[in-house]
Enzyme design. Structure first.
Site, PDB file in Angstrom:
ATOM      1  CE1 TYR A 152      -3.164   3.033   0.693  1.00 35.47           C
ATOM      2  CE2 TYR A 152      -2.056   3.271   2.806  1.00 35.47           C
ATOM      3  CZ  TYR A 152      -2.934   3.754   1.852  1.00 35.47           C
ATOM      4  OH  TYR A 152      -3.563   4.959   2.045  1.00 35.47           O
ATOM      5  CB  ALA A 153       3.628   2.372   2.200  1.00 32.91           C
TER       6      ALA A 153
END
Length: 337
Positions: A152-153
């Protein structure tokens, strides 16, 4: 203004669209209604927006070829705010493909649509998770962000890079902002405050990671929307336009009309203190099961607020003692509990 907002059935997109409509602007909302969480909640948000004649809904997925290109071309917006994404730190360990499709392919489709139909300002939602393994607090926009801890990051960092490259190549004024733990009415059911509320009211135990000692820079939704709204009116200047940095540590790119800004209050609170406030608002005690911090989570987050304050004159300030009761009141009313 004519504003194109992706993710208007989502938590933040809904609130931003509602504020813009209340101000009298025309909003085109683009959303795919993914089933990552309760689609009924997303439909309810959109139904509320649909009551305004200045709101136009487009139901389509970010990753569908040509969908964003057609929608942006039809709307002809002056400003685009890209909020839609596959969210969730922990879910990225379970379904990485969703992040590749929505956050990578979808963001690429978005910048292509804006390249074909230029706008006055493009704004992109990133995340405090982009700081990854950085342990220096507060998180400053100038800190290296090279150690993402989850896909996600990583996908959001890739989105920032895509935005910068298109800003450079095609002169698109672009602001990317990193959110810090947003909460409030109409919130996301996968977030801690929502989960804890549901379980406490049901008499179920809650899992408290890091013994409750983890700290988060909680940001109330109305404060966040006010910050986005302020930034909409501050497109970054093009290199050579003669406008200097807004403050020391400004992230203006030397080769593009691009800027990166934190949106947070800079006042981290321990998670166990947040639960204390929630118990007071609910009038009920939680059974807390202490567990270690999951993979991909960080012990603390704290936003540096210097740049945001310099750009819009303020930062998020609503304390948990006011924000949590507002969420609880909405939750009880919406779910009838």
């Amino acid at each position: 203004m004519r504003v194109f907002v992706t993710g208007t059935a989502g938590f933040i997109g809904y609130h931003l669209a509602r504020r813009l409509l209340d101000e009298g602007h025309a909003v085109t909302g683009f959303d795919g209604f993914s089933d990552y969480y309760d689609v009924g909640l997303k439909r309810a948000r959109h139904a509320d927006l649909a009551g305004n004649p200045d709101f136009t809904s487009v139901e389509a997925r970010l990753e569908t070829p040509g969908a964003l290109l057609a929608a942006v071309g039809e709307a002809r917006p002056e400003i685009v705010v890209h909020l839609a994404a596959q969210a969730g730190v922990r879910y990225s360990l379970e379904n990485p493909g969703a992040y590749v499709e929505a956050n990578l392919v979808g963001t690429a489709n978005l910048v292509e649509a804006v390249r074909a139909h230029p706008v006055r300002h493009l704004l992109f939602a990133s995340t405090s998770s982009a700081y990854g393994g950085n342990t220096a607090l507060p998180f400053r926009e100038t800190d290296p962000a090279v150690t993402p801890l989850t896909l996600y990051a990583a996908s959001k960092l890739a989105g920032e890079a895509m935005m910068h490259s298109y800003s450079h190549l095609f002169g698109i004024p672009t602001t990317a902002f990193r959110f810090f733990t947003v909460y409030g009415p109409w919130g996301r059911p996968d977030m801690a405050l929502f989960l804890f509320t549901r379980k406490i009211l049901a008499g179920e135990p809650i899992s408290v990671f890091a013994g409750g000692a983890a700290e988060r820079d909680f940001t109330y939704i109305d404060d966040l929307v006010a910050a986005i709204r302020g930034l909409m009116d501050r497109p970054p200047p093009r290199p050579g336009d003669g406008e200097g940095p807004a403050c020391p540590g400004d992230t203006l790119s030397p080769v593009a009309p691009f800027r990166l800004v934190n949106i947070g209050g800079g006042h981290p609170v321990r998670v166990d203190a947040m639960i204390d406030e929630l118990e007071r608002a609910l009038g009920a005690r939680a059974e807390r099961i202490l567990q270690p911090l999951p993979p991909g989570d960080v012990p603390s987050t704290e936003a540096s607020t210097d740049l945001l304050r310099a750009l819009i004159g303020g930062v998020p300030e609503t304390p948990l003692r006011l924000g949590i009761p507002a969420f609880v009141a909405w939750y009880r009313g919406y779910y009838g509990v």
